[in-house]
Scaffold this motif. Structure first.
Motif, PDB file in Angstrom:
ATOM      1  N   MET A 104     -13.447  -4.984  -0.967  1.00 54.29           N
ATOM      2  CA  MET A 104     -12.848  -3.859  -0.065  1.00 54.29           C
ATOM      3  C   MET A 104     -13.367  -3.666   1.188  1.00 54.29           C
ATOM      4  O   MET A 104     -13.062  -3.021   2.205  1.00 54.29           O
ATOM      5  CB  MET A 104     -13.074  -2.675  -0.846  1.00 54.29           C
ATOM      6  CG  MET A 104     -12.627  -2.318  -2.243  1.00 54.29           C
ATOM      7  SD  MET A 104     -10.703  -1.962  -2.103  1.00 54.29           S
ATOM      8  CE  MET A 104     -10.547  -0.688  -1.399  1.00 54.29           C
TER       9      MET A 104
ATOM     10  N   SER B 282       0.954  -1.335  -0.125  1.00 54.70           N
ATOM     11  CA  SER B 282      -0.068   0.136  -0.009  1.00 54.70           C
ATOM     12  C   SER B 282       0.843   1.409   0.022  1.00 54.70           C
ATOM     13  O   SER B 282       1.832   1.266   0.806  1.00 54.70           O
ATOM     14  CB  SER B 282      -0.801   0.081   1.326  1.00 54.70           C
ATOM     15  OG  SER B 282      -1.237  -1.338   1.761  1.00 54.70           O
TER      16      SER B 282
ATOM     17  N   ALA C 228      -6.038   0.678   1.242  1.00 54.11           N
ATOM     18  CA  ALA C 228      -6.085  -0.044  -0.157  1.00 54.11           C
ATOM     19  C   ALA C 228      -4.891  -0.324  -0.718  1.00 54.11           C
ATOM     20  O   ALA C 228      -4.071   0.502  -0.537  1.00 54.11           O
ATOM     21  CB  ALA C 228      -7.004   1.143  -0.991  1.00 54.11           C
ATOM     22  N   GLU C 229      -4.994  -1.391  -1.290  1.00 53.44           N
ATOM     23  CA  GLU C 229      -3.548  -1.860  -1.826  1.00 53.44           C
ATOM     24  C   GLU C 229      -3.933  -1.816  -3.391  1.00 53.44           C
ATOM     25  O   GLU C 229      -4.513  -1.681  -3.942  1.00 53.44           O
ATOM     26  CB  GLU C 229      -3.170  -3.296  -1.417  1.00 53.44           C
ATOM     27  CG  GLU C 229      -2.688  -3.433   0.221  1.00 53.44           C
ATOM     28  CD  GLU C 229      -2.581  -4.732   0.570  1.00 53.44           C
ATOM     29  OE1 GLU C 229      -2.253  -5.615  -0.335  1.00 53.44           O
ATOM     30  OE2 GLU C 229      -2.701  -5.182   1.557  1.00 53.44           O
TER      31      GLU C 229
ATOM     32  N   LYS D 248     -13.015  -5.694   3.199  1.00 51.14           N
ATOM     33  CA  LYS D 248     -12.058  -6.497   4.382  1.00 51.14           C
ATOM     34  C   LYS D 248     -10.895  -5.802   4.389  1.00 51.14           C
ATOM     35  O   LYS D 248     -10.003  -6.185   5.217  1.00 51.14           O
ATOM     36  CB  LYS D 248     -11.967  -7.813   3.869  1.00 51.14           C
ATOM     37  CG  LYS D 248     -13.236  -8.475   3.588  1.00 51.14           C
ATOM     38  CD  LYS D 248     -13.204  -9.976   4.516  1.00 51.14           C
ATOM     39  CE  LYS D 248     -14.409 -10.459   4.764  1.00 51.14           C
ATOM     40  NZ  LYS D 248     -15.364 -10.609   3.684  1.00 51.14           N
ATOM     41  N   VAL D 249     -10.580  -4.541   3.702  1.00 55.52           N
ATOM     42  CA  VAL D 249      -9.509  -3.994   3.454  1.00 55.52           C
ATOM     43  C   VAL D 249      -9.214  -2.951   4.565  1.00 55.52           C
ATOM     44  O   VAL D 249     -10.258  -2.030   4.839  1.00 55.52           O
ATOM     45  CB  VAL D 249      -9.468  -3.380   1.881  1.00 55.52           C
ATOM     46  CG1 VAL D 249      -8.282  -2.575   1.728  1.00 55.52           C
ATOM     47  CG2 VAL D 249      -9.219  -4.438   0.919  1.00 55.52           C
TER      48      VAL D 249
END
Ligand code: HEC
Ligand code: HEC
Ligand code: HEC
Ligand code: HEC
Ligand code: HEC
Length: 191
Positions: free
Chosen positions: A148, A39, A154-155, A150-151
């Motif tokens: 997203m 990230s 953001a990667e 579970k994120v």
């Protein structure tokens, strides 16, 4: 000269040198891949998971996805509308200790400087991508961005190459020849 180099390389010491050179190249490549999938440093470690868990919809913060080419990243005013209310329920000292991650947001609002989010999901300029056409055709955010909810930060998904687009376009078109021609035509994505 070249022959002497090859003779040297065939000796045990030469083989070790070749091995070391390969290892160095390999770890350099591995490091590059590792780096590109990290990230990026964001102005705020914004946790998607926390917000999704509170029932916030993707389109609440990224309304452009249903309306046009870009999904858009929310401005700090949208964050502050909520977070000012949340902060108000705490006294300022407690707010600082309870929400350390929010300090940059408070600083940005107080000094009226926009947050500089670092983009992670991107295609090059010579590719035409439009969110609206995809959302209108019933594609979920998850189909392209993964889950997203579970994120945390953001990667870079590293998936937006030509094959990624074409695989789905072929699947979507199925037996519909006309649609297949349209969705795989170079001019559909490059013009
Ligand atoms: C409370 C607002 C908010 C909600 C709700 C939200 N996002 Fe985000 N989103 C952001 C912010 C702020 C960023 C920029 C920070 C980052 O990239 O981590 C971002 C970044 C992203 C990115 C990376 C874009 C880029 O290139 O920087 C994607 C993809 C994304 N969101 C998809 C989603 C999806 C899918 C949902 C629903 C499951 C969602 N978001 C819900 C605020 C939100
Ligand atoms: C609809 C209301 C709402 C909006 C809009 C919203 N948030 Fe939040 N946010 C919350 C709630 C609720 C929490 C969880 C607070 C708690 O843990 O009690 C939270 C938690 C956070 C946290 C974690 C705080 C910590 O220290 O653990 C960060 C960081 C954050 N939000 C940043 C943002 C940013 C940046 C935006 C704008 C892009 C934003 N929020 C928009 C409601 C919102
Ligand atoms: C068909 C695949 C696909 C779907 C479905 C999709 N996206 Fe994207 N998204 C992309 C691509 C490709 C990019 C990079 C676009 C660019 O560089 O212009 C992107 C970029 C983004 C960005 C970065 C900032 C911006 O302004 O574009 C966000 C945020 C985002 N998408 C959110 C969403 C949300 C929210 C949804 C669901 C409502 C969604 N996306 C649905 C493929 C998709
Ligand atoms: C998960 C499936 C999926 C992925 C991945 C996907 N697409 Fe699509 N795309 C669709 C669907 C569905 C349509 C609408 C087909 C129709 O017209 O019925 C579409 C339509 C389009 C169109 C035509 C839009 C219009 O205005 O009619 C373009 C351009 C396009 N996609 C570009 C891209 C690019 C570029 C990528 C990769 C970055 C991509 N798509 C990835 C499913 C996908
Ligand atoms: C569905 C969308 C789509 C279609 C159709 C499409 N492309 Fe692409 N193309 C892309 C995307 C996305 C990239 C960006 C790849 C990347 O960044 O890795 C790309 C990249 C390229 C590149 C740059 C080299 C590379 O691999 O990065 C060339 C050249 C190219 N496309 C040619 C074509 C030609 C020729 C056709 C027709 C046979 C075509 N494309 C059809 C989406 C598409």
């Amino acid at each position: 000269m070249i022959k002497r180099l090859f003779d040297w390389l065939k000796q045990p010491l030469g083989l070790i040198a070749v091995g070391i050179a390969f290892l160095a190249l390999f770890s350099l490549a591995a490091y590059g891949i590792f780096q590109s999938q990290q990230s990026p440093a964001q102005p705020i470690q914004f946790p998607h998971a926390t917000h999704a868990a509170r029932g916030l919809q993707c389109l609440y913060c990224h309304p452009g996805a249903a309306r046009g080419p870009s999904a858009g990243i929310p401005a700090q005013a949208k964050c502050w509308a909520c977070h000012q209310q949340i902060q108000k329920t705490l006294d300022s000292q407690l707010a600082d200790t309870q929400f350390p991650l929010l300090k940059p947001l408070v600083a940005a609002v107080t000094s009226n400087t926009p947050l500089e989010w670092v983009p992670v999901a991107m295609v090059p300029d010579f590719v035409q991508f439009n969110h609206r056409a995809h959302v209108a055709a019933g594609q979920n955010c998850e189909n392209c961005h993964g889950d997203m909810t579970k994120v945390t930060v953001a990667e870079n998904p590293q998936v937006f190459n030509m094959g990624f687009c074409l695989n789905c376009h072929k699947k979507v078109a199925g037996e519909n020849h006309e649609l297949l021609v349209k969705l795989t035509d170079c001019g559909t994505c490059h013009y």
